[in-house]
Design a protein around this motif. Structure first.
Motif, PDB file in Angstrom:
ATOM      1  N   CYS A  56      42.567  94.747  57.712  1.00  0.00           N
ATOM      2  CA  CYS A  56      41.884  94.488  56.433  1.00  0.00           C
ATOM      3  C   CYS A  56      40.678  95.401  56.370  1.00  0.00           C
ATOM      4  CB  CYS A  56      41.457  93.024  56.308  1.00  0.00           C
ATOM      5  SG  CYS A  56      40.510  92.740  54.794  1.00  0.00           S
ATOM      6  N   ALA A  58      38.402  95.523  54.073  1.00  0.00           N
ATOM      7  CA  ALA A  58      37.260  95.050  53.290  1.00  0.00           C
ATOM      8  C   ALA A  58      36.202  94.345  54.133  1.00  0.00           C
ATOM      9  CB  ALA A  58      37.752  94.113  52.197  1.00  0.00           C
ATOM     10  N   CYS A  59      36.533  94.077  55.393  1.00  0.00           N
ATOM     11  CA  CYS A  59      35.559  93.319  56.168  1.00  0.00           C
ATOM     12  C   CYS A  59      35.577  93.779  57.620  1.00  0.00           C
ATOM     13  CB  CYS A  59      35.861  91.818  56.093  1.00  0.00           C
ATOM     14  SG  CYS A  59      37.425  91.380  56.867  1.00  0.00           S
ATOM     15  N   SER A  61      35.990  91.648  60.125  1.00  0.00           N
ATOM     16  CA  SER A  61      36.503  90.539  60.930  1.00  0.00           C
ATOM     17  C   SER A  61      37.671  90.955  61.829  1.00  0.00           C
ATOM     18  CB  SER A  61      36.933  89.385  60.020  1.00  0.00           C
ATOM     19  OG  SER A  61      38.108  89.740  59.324  1.00  0.00           O
ATOM     20  N   HIS A  78      41.944  83.971  54.315  1.00  0.00           N
ATOM     21  CA  HIS A  78      41.099  85.076  54.758  1.00  0.00           C
ATOM     22  C   HIS A  78      39.898  85.314  53.855  1.00  0.00           C
ATOM     23  CE1 HIS A  78      39.860  88.628  56.827  1.00  0.00           C
ATOM     24  NE2 HIS A  78      40.064  89.409  55.761  1.00  0.00           N
ATOM     25  N   CYS A  82      36.239  87.202  54.692  1.00  0.00           N
ATOM     26  CA  CYS A  82      36.243  88.581  54.218  1.00  0.00           C
ATOM     27  C   CYS A  82      35.031  88.825  53.317  1.00  0.00           C
ATOM     28  CB  CYS A  82      37.555  88.817  53.464  1.00  0.00           C
ATOM     29  SG  CYS A  82      37.947  90.565  53.273  1.00  0.00           S
TER      30      CYS A  82
HETATM   31 ZN   LIG Z   1      38.929  91.060  55.297  1.00  0.00          ZN
END
Ligand SMILES: [Zn+2]
Ligand SMILES: [Zn+2]
Length: 422
Positions: A56, A58-59, A61, A78, A82
């Motif tokens: 992912c 966008a984050c 994590s 999520h 996120c």
């Molecule tokens: Zn994310």
């Protein structure tokens, strides 16, 4: 029939999977050599558990997925870890509660979506079912539900979604909603009815303090209980009020009503439960249920001759509450109006996964309905033959099958059994 049970489909996919990772993935498929040391690490998809190569983007994590489908299906969960491109709102918590099949615990969500107003546990349970129907079956996104609520058109949006369906496919919860619109529509006032007698009876039976027997208190207390305990609590409320479970309900299977040949023959079973509530405590009953030992409890409380008169009851209760044979869910599906056959293991064991159209599903249900209608229908035998992959041979030998439907039924009744020993 309602749409298959799936995760929520989003109109707009969440933040995209990292492009760099995607191209690394593509190259590495042609070149089995690892491109760099970090690709030696195996990552697993958060949604399906398979090896994953997409992160992912966008984050931070470090959440991995095998595909954008899996990323999308996990977004309900999520989003909370996120950096979504918009603030998280109560509809996201609602979608999470629906995905986890439990009441929302976020206070704003309870307020926004009627859980605070639907004071009784039954109302809350049906309200959750309504949102499950909306989100899981009708595929309405949490964004849209949010927009409806903000615009003050939540009730209208729900009506618009369900009223395009034929009446029988709208779900019992929709009927409840029509009667209880005050739960979501603040302009309507709550009907002034007394504390729900059924819940109060169950509360008294479970040893709850009479001084604390207000709806909100009981509701919040049982809300914290394990699912099986809450379920038997509500069941006791029904039994103590001379009721019994509806075939729609899980209790109808797990408490053995599915073993009865017809509605009338459910009465002696209801009488056994009514008797047992006089002979043992709520905790005893709950413990026996939760440990699949209700039959032993009946025996210990002098109800052996009574329960032995109900064929197959022992088989059902030996599996309750968690491991009932799928044949009992089959019986539920053909008995209750709004029960979905597309849930595994039932769908796999009894061929509903093979249905390509609602007509297929109806045909299959009709043949099973005829089977269960036979005076000497033996569900255990049906289940055994299903586990050997011989449903068509068995059912076809007992139920008259039209010549033109033979081929279709042969295809529909196929299942993956018997499984190889390996
Ligand atoms: Zn994310
Ligand atoms: Zn996956």
């Amino acid at each position: 029939m309602l749409a298959p049970h799936k995760f929520i489909a989003f109109a707009r996919p969440p933040d995209p999977v990292d492009q760099h990772q995607t191209s690394t993935f593509r190259r590495s498929r042609h070149n089995p050599e690892p491109l760099n040391s970090s690709s030696l690490m195996v990552h697993y998809c958060k949604a399906c558990g398979k090896p994953a190569t997409k992160l992912c983007s966008a984050c931070t994590s470090k959440t991995w997925y095998c595909s954008s489908e899996c990323q999308r299906s996990d977004w309900t969960f999520h989003i909370f870890d996120c950096n979504p491109r918009r603030p998280i709102d109560s509809s996201d918590y609602l979608a999470l509660a629906v995905a986890q099949d439990r009441f929302p615990d976020d206070p704003q969500t309870k307020e926004d979506y009627g859980f605070n107003r639907a004071l009784s546990a039954e109302n809350q349970i049906v309200l959750l079912e309504l949102f499950k129907g909306l989100i899981l079956h009708r595929k309405v996104s949490s964004r849209r539900i949010h927009a409806w609520r903000v615009n003050g058109t939540l009730a209208d949006g729900i009506k618009g979604t369900f009223e395009i369906l034929p009446v029988h496919a709208r779900g019992a919860y929709y009927g409840w909603f029509l009667q209880n619109q005050w739960v979501l529509d603040r302009s309507l006032s709550r009907p002034a009815h007394p504390l729900d007698a059924m819940i109060k009876r169950a509360w008294a039976y479970s040893g709850g303090s009479p001084a604390l027997s207000t709806r909100p208190y009981i509701m919040s207390s049982i809300g914290a209980w394990p699912h099986t305990k809450r379920s038997i609590f509500l069941f006791c409320g029904a039994i103590l009020s001379h009721g019994r479970p509806n075939p729609m309900e899980e209790n109808w299977v797990t408490l053995g009503f599915c073993a009865c040949h017809n509605e009338e023959s459910e009465l002696p079973l209801a009488a056994i439960y009514s008797e047992i509530t006089e002979r043992c405590t709520f905790e005893e009953l709950y413990t026996a249920y939760d440990t699949s030992s209700l039959i032993a409890l009946f025996d210990a409380k002098g109800l052996k001759t009574l329960h032995q008169q109900i064929p197959y009851l022992e088989d059902v209760l030996a599996g309750s509450p968690r491991h009932n044979k799928s044949v009992w869910n089959l019986k539920q599906v053909i008995t209750a109006k709004d029960c979905r056959p597309d849930v595994p293991p039932l769908s796999i064991d009894y061929g509903f996964v093979n249905c390509r159209s609602p007509l297929d599903t109806e045909l299959l249900k009709e043949v099973y309905r005829e089977f269960f209608g036979l005076p000497d229908a033996n569900p255990i035998k049906l289940h055994e033959t299903a586990m050997r992959g011989q449903i068509f041979e068995y059912v076809g030998g007992l139920v008259k099958i039209k010549k033109k439907e033979r081929k279709t039924l042969q295809r529909l009744m196929r299942n993956p059994y018997p499984l190889n020993d390996s």
